[in-house]
Enzyme design. Structure first.
Site, PDB file in Angstrom:
ATOM      1  N   SER A 169      -8.358   0.024   0.443  1.00 21.41           N
ATOM      2  CA  SER A 169      -9.350  -0.163   1.490  1.00 21.41           C
ATOM      3  C   SER A 169      -9.903   1.174   1.969  1.00 21.41           C
ATOM      4  O   SER A 169     -10.511   1.914   1.211  1.00 21.41           O
ATOM      5  CB  SER A 169      -8.744  -0.965   2.641  1.00 21.41           C
ATOM      6  N   ASP A 198     -16.490  -0.592   4.483  1.00 20.41           N
ATOM      7  CA  ASP A 198     -15.333   0.229   4.158  1.00 20.41           C
ATOM      8  C   ASP A 198     -15.151   0.264   2.639  1.00 20.41           C
ATOM      9  O   ASP A 198     -15.980  -0.249   1.889  1.00 20.41           O
ATOM     10  CB  ASP A 198     -14.081  -0.258   4.889  1.00 20.41           C
ATOM     11  N   ARG A 240       0.828  -1.196   0.000  1.00 23.31           N
ATOM     12  CA  ARG A 240       0.000   0.000   0.000  1.00 23.31           C
ATOM     13  C   ARG A 240       0.863   1.246   0.000  1.00 23.31           C
ATOM     14  O   ARG A 240       1.870   1.302   0.709  1.00 23.31           O
ATOM     15  CB  ARG A 240      -0.910   0.000   1.232  1.00 23.31           C
TER      16      ARG A 240
END
Length: 454
Positions: free
Chosen positions: A98, A238, A14
């Site tokens: 996310s 989410d 990420r």
């Protein structure tokens, strides 16, 4: 090439796009993933962020350059990607960041049958290969094809939880402009549910609020809508819709630990004596209730790859985390917020009592302690701050300390865990006690040390 140390986390990749994660890196990741897994084909999916399509396309170039095929599932939730990996028995890659802000993106990887890829199960090897340079493949490139898996995903979930006979429920869902807006209508189709949608428009800039329901401020619109519509329940997903938070009929936020306990009881009714995995931040009520129901609680550290690995090792039927990740043996040991939501809807809508109890009453038996919720503190030196907290508490009469994951300190009627974030420069505090006063005292003492307040 990006600074790989910044973007490789404990159980995913990420970073900020393109400064930390760019197309060249994504292409190298695709090539390395094939080398490490030995895959002949890989299934991919992506969320609604503007950067997701360019990154997943670059990843596919890396995969096909190594002679493997790519099956593109297109837009989807992370648990839809796990369904694709499990049902097709192929390694998978989900491009998403996310709940992170719009400037981030990332990739969650799994082996065939949705088996986890974390730092100790292939991710470090992939990083090393990207860093050293993936050797060229001297053969025929792979191909790219498209496949719709959303309908199969929805039907599969409904074979795992039967909602056909439940009473009609009014359900508010806040998708936060994330992938829940894409998956919920298909999953709920044909069910006895009156759906009130909030923010179902796919928008990776998150114009209404962050798609991070662990933060209470991001649940305010859902709470208000539940009250306004007189709904039975509210659900918040989410950004990649693998987590689900619940709001009861009063508009009050339900602890994910209470949901873990409820689903555990349902799973133990089907599988008496089974093991249930919980991470070290879930409420003490969870292992208590598992034991009371004849099950075996198994404690593990935070993070989906760790939970999945422990479940596979123990054969556990279910696992739950404080962050509202819920894992199921009959879903390839993978996590699915949608599947957890269906369990809650089934429990709420299929009560033998008449009249049926509202959700707040149904969950009361699972909510035994006062909890702080997760509190984040931005700290320059996380190790030093945690060390100061340890020094302040260690050695006190009746106090225990363990460092399975961060710092966990406990006594007879309270405990807290302080751990660094895997994705941000934060220390995360969770505290719990027998009553509000004790919890507040413990919480405030720890925060005073972490934030260096006098």
């Amino acid at each position: 090439m990006a600074d790989l140390a910044k973007i490789f986390k404990a159980y995913d990749i990420r970073g900020i796009v393109p400064a930390e994660l760019d197309a060249d890196t994504a292409e190298a990741l695709g090539a390395a993933f094939v080398r490490v897994t030995g895959a002949s084909a890989v299934v991919t999916a992506h969320d609604m962020r503007e950067t997701s399509v360019p990154l997943v396309t670059a990843f596919a170039r890396g995969v096909t350059a190594q002679g493997a095929d790519v099956i593109e599932a297109g837009l989807g939730s992370t648990d839809m990607l796990y369904y694709a990996s499990g049902s097709l028995d192929l390694p998978g890659a989900m491009f998403t960041a996310s709940h992170n802000p719009a400037k981030y993106n990332g990739v969650k990887l799994c082996r065939a049958a949705a088996r986890p890829v974390g730092s100790a199960s292939g991710l470090a090897e992939i990083r090393d290969l990207v860093e050293s340079g993936v050797p060229a493949y001297d053969g025929t490139p792979g191909t790219v094809s498209r496949r719709d898996v959303l309908s199969g995903y929805a039907e599969h979930l409904k074979t795992l939880v039967d909602l056909s006979g439940i009473r009609r429920l009014k359900v508010v869902v806040d998708a936060g402009n994330g992938m829940g807006g894409h998956t919920v209508p298909t999953v709920f189709e044909g069910l006895p549910i009156d759906l009130v949608p909030l923010y179902f428009e796919l928008d990776g800039t998150f114009p209404n609020h962050e798609a991070n329901p662990i933060e209470p401020e991001n649940l305010r619109d859902l709470q208000a809508a539940v009250r306004e519509h007189g709904a039975d329940i509210g659900l918040a997903f989410d950004g990649d819709a693998d987590r689900c938070f619940v709001v009861d009929e009063r508009g009050e936020i339900v602890s994910p630990s209470a949901i873990t306990a409820l689903v555990a009881v349902r799973e133990l009714a089907k599988h008496p004596g089974a093991s249930i995995v919980h991470n070290l931040i879930t409420s003490r009520a969870v292992p208590e209730i598992i034991r009371e129901q004849g099950g075996t609680p198994v404690r593990t550290r935070v993070g989906h790859s760790f939970i999945k690995q422990t479940m596979a090792e123990t054969g556990a039927v279910f696992g739950g985390e404080h962050s509202a990740h819920f894992y199921f043996r009959d879903f390839w040991f993978a996590d699915s917020g949608m599947l957890a939501a269906l369990h809650v809807l089934a429990a709420l809508g299929d009560q033998p009592d008449s009249p049926a109890r509202p959700l707040s009453e149904l969950l009361r038996e699972y909510d035994r302690y006062a909890a702080s919720g997760e509190i984040n503190s931005e700290v320059a030196d996380q190790t030093a701050a945690a060390g100061k907290v340890r020094a302040a508490f260690a050695g006190r009469p009746g106090v225990t300390v363990d460092e399975l994951d961060g710092l966990t300190v406990g006594a007879e009627d309270w405990w807290f865990n302080l751990r660094p974030s895997n994705t941000e420069p934060l220390l995360r505090l969770n505290a719990e006690a027998a009553n509000d006063e004790t919890m507040a005292a413990v919480r405030d003492e720890v925060l005073a040390i972490v934030r260096e307040r006098k």
